[in-house]
Design a protein around this motif. Structure first.
Motif, PDB file in Angstrom:
ATOM      1  N   VAL A 189      -2.188  10.507  11.867  1.00 28.16           N
ATOM      2  CA  VAL A 189      -2.341  11.048  10.511  1.00 28.16           C
ATOM      3  C   VAL A 189      -3.793  10.875  10.106  1.00 28.16           C
ATOM      4  N   THR A 190      -4.433  11.965   9.759  1.00 27.70           N
ATOM      5  CA  THR A 190      -5.828  11.929   9.329  1.00 27.70           C
ATOM      6  C   THR A 190      -5.909  12.498   7.921  1.00 27.70           C
ATOM      7  N   VAL A 191      -6.455  11.690   7.018  1.00 33.14           N
ATOM      8  CA  VAL A 191      -6.617  12.123   5.626  1.00 33.14           C
ATOM      9  C   VAL A 191      -8.106  12.269   5.363  1.00 33.14           C
ATOM     10  N   LEU A 193       9.608   9.526   7.073  1.00 34.76           N
ATOM     11  CA  LEU A 193       8.682   8.900   6.142  1.00 34.76           C
ATOM     12  C   LEU A 193       7.995  10.019   5.364  1.00 34.76           C
ATOM     13  N   GLN A 194       8.332  10.118   4.096  1.00 40.51           N
ATOM     14  CA  GLN A 194       7.681  11.065   3.216  1.00 40.51           C
ATOM     15  C   GLN A 194       6.470  10.383   2.603  1.00 40.51           C
ATOM     16  N   MET A 195       5.310  10.944   2.845  1.00 40.76           N
ATOM     17  CA  MET A 195       4.065  10.342   2.365  1.00 40.76           C
ATOM     18  C   MET A 195       3.409  11.291   1.363  1.00 40.76           C
ATOM     19  N   ASN A 196       3.250  10.809   0.159  1.00 43.33           N
ATOM     20  CA  ASN A 196       2.636  11.603  -0.913  1.00 43.33           C
ATOM     21  C   ASN A 196       1.352  10.937  -1.376  1.00 43.33           C
ATOM     22  N   SER A 235       0.813  -1.218   0.000  1.00 43.21           N
ATOM     23  CA  SER A 235       0.000   0.000   0.000  1.00 43.21           C
ATOM     24  C   SER A 235       0.848   1.270   0.000  1.00 43.21           C
ATOM     25  N   ALA A 236       2.110   1.144   0.390  1.00 45.71           N
ATOM     26  CA  ALA A 236       2.998   2.304   0.479  1.00 45.71           C
ATOM     27  C   ALA A 236       3.886   2.473  -0.756  1.00 45.71           C
ATOM     28  N   GLU A 251      -7.735   6.031   3.371  1.00 44.41           N
ATOM     29  CA  GLU A 251      -7.375   4.758   3.998  1.00 44.41           C
ATOM     30  C   GLU A 251      -5.986   4.773   4.642  1.00 44.41           C
ATOM     31  N   ASP A 252      -5.238   5.848   4.452  1.00 40.75           N
ATOM     32  CA  ASP A 252      -3.961   6.006   5.143  1.00 40.75           C
ATOM     33  C   ASP A 252      -4.157   6.565   6.560  1.00 40.75           C
TER      34      ASP A 252
END
Length: 122
Positions: A118-120, A80-83, A62-63, A88-89
């Protein structure tokens, strides 16, 4: 004793980006593996990404393609760079340090941070 302090969580819209940081403190000589797991509401904790001291990485499916892990061994810090974040993340992201040499002793126990949320959401 080793302590892990995470930072960088927050609220982001779908498609947005966040960068998580985790700094390990203590009388640390080296850390074999550092990385991130996450736990979403009602779900089990799962691996997100980890990196060895020599730079080998492992990502959850998923990452892959969206998240990037990196380390600064001199600072005992992992990022951790999250783009392209998706709803669902949304989860609490936990830092892990595994295989820590403290002073002259090797400790095989995993150490965990307290987590950062972390809230998306739109």
């Amino acid at each position: 004793q080793v302590q892990l302090a995470e930072s960088g969580g927050g609220l982001v819209q779908p498609g947005g980006s966040l960068r998580l940081s985790c700094a390990a403190s203590g009388n640390i000589l080296s850390i074999n593996v550092m990385g991130w797991h996450r736990q979403a509401p009602g779900k089990e904790r799962e691996l997100v990404a980890v990196e060895t001291r020599t730079g080998s990485t492992n990502y959850a499916d998923s990452a892959k393609g969206r998240f990037s892990i990196s380390r600064d061994n001199a600072k005992n810090t992992v990022y951790l760079q999250m783009n392209d974040l998706k709803p669902e993340d949304t989860a609490i992201y936990y830092c892990i340090a595994n295989g820590v040499t403290i002073g002259s002793l090797f400790d095989a126990r995993p150490y965990w941070g307290k987590g950062t949320l972390v809230t998306v959401s739109a």
